[in-house]
Motif scaffolding. Structure first.
Motif, PDB file in Angstrom:
ATOM      1  N   THR A   1       0.840  -1.188   0.000  1.00  0.00           N
ATOM      2  CA  THR A   1       0.000   0.000   0.000  1.00  0.00           C
ATOM      3  C   THR A   1       0.876   1.239   0.000  1.00  0.00           C
ATOM      4  N   THR A   2       0.409   2.268  -0.672  1.00  0.00           N
ATOM      5  CA  THR A   2       1.129   3.530  -0.723  1.00  0.00           C
ATOM      6  C   THR A   2       0.586   4.437   0.358  1.00  0.00           C
ATOM      7  N   LYS A   3       1.495   5.075   1.087  1.00  0.00           N
ATOM      8  CA  LYS A   3       1.046   6.011   2.106  1.00  0.00           C
ATOM      9  C   LYS A   3       0.450   7.233   1.425  1.00  0.00           C
ATOM     10  N   THR A   4      -0.505   7.833   2.077  1.00  0.00           N
ATOM     11  CA  THR A   4      -1.126   9.041   1.543  1.00  0.00           C
ATOM     12  C   THR A   4      -0.862  10.203   2.481  1.00  0.00           C
TER      13      THR A   4
ATOM     14  N   THR B   1      -2.398  13.992   3.991  1.00  0.00           N
ATOM     15  CA  THR B   1      -3.624  14.741   4.223  1.00  0.00           C
ATOM     16  C   THR B   1      -3.493  16.126   3.615  1.00  0.00           C
TER      17      THR B   1
ATOM     18  N   ASN C   1     -10.968  11.151  -3.988  1.00  0.00           N
ATOM     19  CA  ASN C   1     -10.509  10.569  -5.242  1.00  0.00           C
ATOM     20  C   ASN C   1     -10.774  11.518  -6.401  1.00  0.00           C
TER      21      ASN C   1
ATOM     22  N   GLU D   1      -8.047  14.044  -6.495  1.00  0.00           N
ATOM     23  CA  GLU D   1      -6.829  13.442  -7.030  1.00  0.00           C
ATOM     24  C   GLU D   1      -6.891  13.328  -8.549  1.00  0.00           C
TER      25      GLU D   1
ATOM     26  N   THR E   1       6.474   9.502  -9.329  1.00  0.00           N
ATOM     27  CA  THR E   1       5.900   8.330  -8.680  1.00  0.00           C
ATOM     28  C   THR E   1       6.998   7.633  -7.903  1.00  0.00           C
TER      29      THR E   1
END
Length: 63
Positions: free
Chosen positions: A3-6, A8, A34, A37, A53
């Motif tokens: 999983t990629t960290k997001t 805030t 989303n 984004e 990326t």
């Protein structure tokens, strides 16, 4: 699957813009987050702004 960290992002917008964003997200069956984004990615693509990326090694270091 990794999983990629997001991150805030907190912003303030006028209520009518927030409602327009909510309606746009709903019409595309997306969450508001989303939708934002997607809009950022589309804007960057349209204006030739590169989006870096993370590489696999970057992701492994974050874990």
């Amino acid at each position: 699957m990794a999983t990629t960290k997001t991150a805030t992002l907190t912003i303030r917008v006028e209520p009518h813009l927030k409602e327009a964003l909510r309606a746009a997200a709903q019409s595309e069956h997306r969450s508001v987050a989303n939708m934002v984004e997607v809009m950022i990615r589309e804007h960057c693509e349209k204006n030739n702004i590169a989006i870096e990326t993370p590489t696999k090694s970057d992701q492994q270091r974050e874990q």
